[in-house]
Write an enzyme that holds these catalytic residues in place. Structure first.
Site, short mmCIF file in Angstrom:
data_model
loop_
_atom_site.label_atom_id
_atom_site.label_comp_id
_atom_site.label_asym_id
_atom_site.label_seq_id
_atom_site.Cartn_x
_atom_site.Cartn_y
_atom_site.Cartn_z
N PHE A 95 0.80 -1.22 0.00
CA PHE A 95 0.00 0.00 0.00
C PHE A 95 0.84 1.28 0.00
O PHE A 95 0.29 2.38 -0.05
CB PHE A 95 -0.93 0.01 1.22
CG PHE A 95 -1.76 -1.24 1.34
CD1 PHE A 95 -2.30 -1.85 0.22
CD2 PHE A 95 -2.00 -1.82 2.57
CE1 PHE A 95 -3.07 -3.00 0.32
CE2 PHE A 95 -2.76 -2.97 2.69
CZ PHE A 95 -3.30 -3.56 1.56
N LYS A 118 8.48 -4.81 6.42
CA LYS A 118 9.17 -6.07 6.16
C LYS A 118 8.53 -6.76 4.97
O LYS A 118 8.06 -7.88 5.03
CB LYS A 118 9.14 -6.95 7.42
CG LYS A 118 9.84 -6.25 8.60
CD LYS A 118 9.72 -7.00 9.89
CE LYS A 118 10.42 -6.24 11.01
NZ LYS A 118 10.36 -6.92 12.31
N ALA A 152 5.30 -6.65 18.04
CA ALA A 152 4.65 -5.47 18.59
C ALA A 152 3.91 -5.79 19.89
O ALA A 152 3.89 -4.98 20.82
CB ALA A 152 3.67 -4.90 17.56
N LYS A 203 12.13 -13.94 5.80
CA LYS A 203 11.69 -14.68 7.01
C LYS A 203 10.18 -14.73 7.11
O LYS A 203 9.63 -15.67 7.68
CB LYS A 203 12.34 -14.07 8.26
CG LYS A 203 12.08 -12.58 8.48
CD LYS A 203 10.93 -12.31 9.42
CE LYS A 203 10.76 -10.83 9.67
NZ LYS A 203 9.62 -10.51 10.55
N ARG A 268 1.82 -13.06 12.25
CA ARG A 268 0.66 -13.08 11.35
C ARG A 268 0.95 -13.90 10.09
O ARG A 268 0.03 -14.49 9.49
CB ARG A 268 0.23 -11.66 10.99
CG ARG A 268 1.24 -10.86 10.20
CD ARG A 268 0.81 -9.42 10.01
NE ARG A 268 0.83 -8.68 11.27
CZ ARG A 268 0.56 -7.37 11.36
NH1 ARG A 268 0.26 -6.69 10.27
NH2 ARG A 268 0.61 -6.77 12.52
N ASN A 269 2.24 -13.96 9.68
CA ASN A 269 2.59 -14.75 8.51
C ASN A 269 2.46 -16.25 8.80
O ASN A 269 1.98 -17.02 7.97
CB ASN A 269 4.00 -14.41 8.04
CG ASN A 269 4.06 -13.04 7.41
OD1 ASN A 269 3.71 -12.85 6.26
ND2 ASN A 269 4.51 -12.05 8.19
#
Length: 341
Positions: A95, A118, A152, A203, A268-269
């Site tokens: 974005f 990232k 985070a 990663k 989240r990945n």
């Protein structure tokens, strides 16, 4: 040399943070432990109004308080960029072109740019720092990147964490490391912007692979083998694409960042990959997560870049085929098993 007046020596560093997600919020929390003033741009005006009234992000890390004396939220990006020393980019890579489309080179002139992203710019298959240099003329020596290992969510809880700040300008890396160091964060500079940035991108793809295998029912033993093989893939890729003497891939900014993203509940990945392994389509996984998994876009970029270099990267190839060619995950991991050692 002209002596700096005493009253100016302790002026706060002026910083613009672009992006309203969890990582942007965590970075702001860290920075406000030091002598800074932050102009925070968020896309939604409702979020800006909420932060002004209640002093915390309504959508991400909602329990993390924000210091109103040091943080001011903005809806207009032009206003947030005025008079700052640093610009921190914390918008998902996919974005970024749209978010910055109305800006010119003048908006970044004389400013230091920090990428906390990232991921890679889709379609262009470019690192964020390369794209900023190409589009806005920011010299690479005026840029640095933030890498982990650091989630985070743990920053919000003030758990001891470490960051790596990469830049070809080691003085800049040290300067920004000082701003990002506080009682629960230790930031360390390295003179390797591209190595740190590429590793941070890859990663996330590896974390997706780990999530896919977990969703398929593979255990910790297999994941450990895959992660160790992934580190070898990263080394082969960096040695070809951007070789550098004295790069220590076993240090926390490389191996540590890979490990925390591959294994953590906060990744989240990994979560996205786990959903794919359990049978979700890409679209349904994206809708249910309601957060951007950078690895989805990044794997296509790394795959396309590697078409030019032909580095052996079977994990990257497998994730690409699963996500973009709709290969059967179990069949694809079955093929991958033959490449791992």
């Amino acid at each position: 040399m002209t002596e700096i007046p005493a009253f100016k020596k302790n002026l706060p560093t002026q910083i613009a943070v672009l992006g309203g997600g969890s990582w942007a919020t965590a970075i702001i929390k860290i920075l406000t432990e030091n002598n800074v003033k932050i102009k925070w741009w968020l896309r939604r005006k409702s979020d800006v109004d909420f932060i002004k009234k209640y002093n915390h992000n309504p959508s991400y890390l909602t329990d993390a308080p924000l210091n109103p004396r040091k943080v001011k939220a903005y809806y207009k990006m032009y206003d947030a960029l005025q008079g700052v020393d640093y610009v921190i980019l914390a918008v998902p890579a996919a974005f970024i072109p749209d978010a910055l489309k109305n800006l010119t080179r003048n908006h970044f002139a004389g400013k230091k740019v920090v990428s906390a992203i990232k991921g890679m710019i889709p379609e262009e298959n470019m690192l964020v720092t390369d794209w900023m240099e190409k589009v806005f003329g920011v010299p690479i020596t005026q840029m640095c990147v933030i890498a982990g290992p650091c989630h985070a969510e743990e920053v919000a809880q003030e758990k001891q964490s470490y960051l790596t700040i990469g830049s070809p300008n080691i003085q800049l890396a040290q300067e920004f490391s000082n701003l990002m160091t506080c009682r629960y964060i230790q930031a360390n500079p390295v003179a390797d912007l591209y190595g740190v940035e590429y590793c941070a991108v890859i990663k996330n793809i590896v974390a997706m692979a780990c999530g896919i295998t977990h969703g398929l029912g593979f255990g910790d033993n297999f994941q450990a083998v895959m992660v160790s093989n992934a580190m070898q893939e990263i080394k082969r890729f960096l040695d070809i694409v951007y070789p550098q003497v004295n790069r220590d891939l076993h240090s926390s900014g490389y191996l540590g960042d890979l490990l925390v993203t591959a294994y953590s509940q906060f990744s989240r990945n990994r979560t996205f990959g786990n959903m794919i392994g359990r049978g979700y389509s890409v679209k349904s996984a994206q809708i249910e997560m309601n957060m951007v998994a950078e690895g989805y876009y990044a794997v296509k970029s790394i795959y396309k870049i590697n078409e030019q270099h032909d580095v052996e990267m079977p994990i990257i190839d497998s994730v690409y085929r699963i996500l973009y060619e709709k290969a059967n995950p179990m069949a694809e991991i079955g093929v991958l098993k033959g490449f791992l050692k």
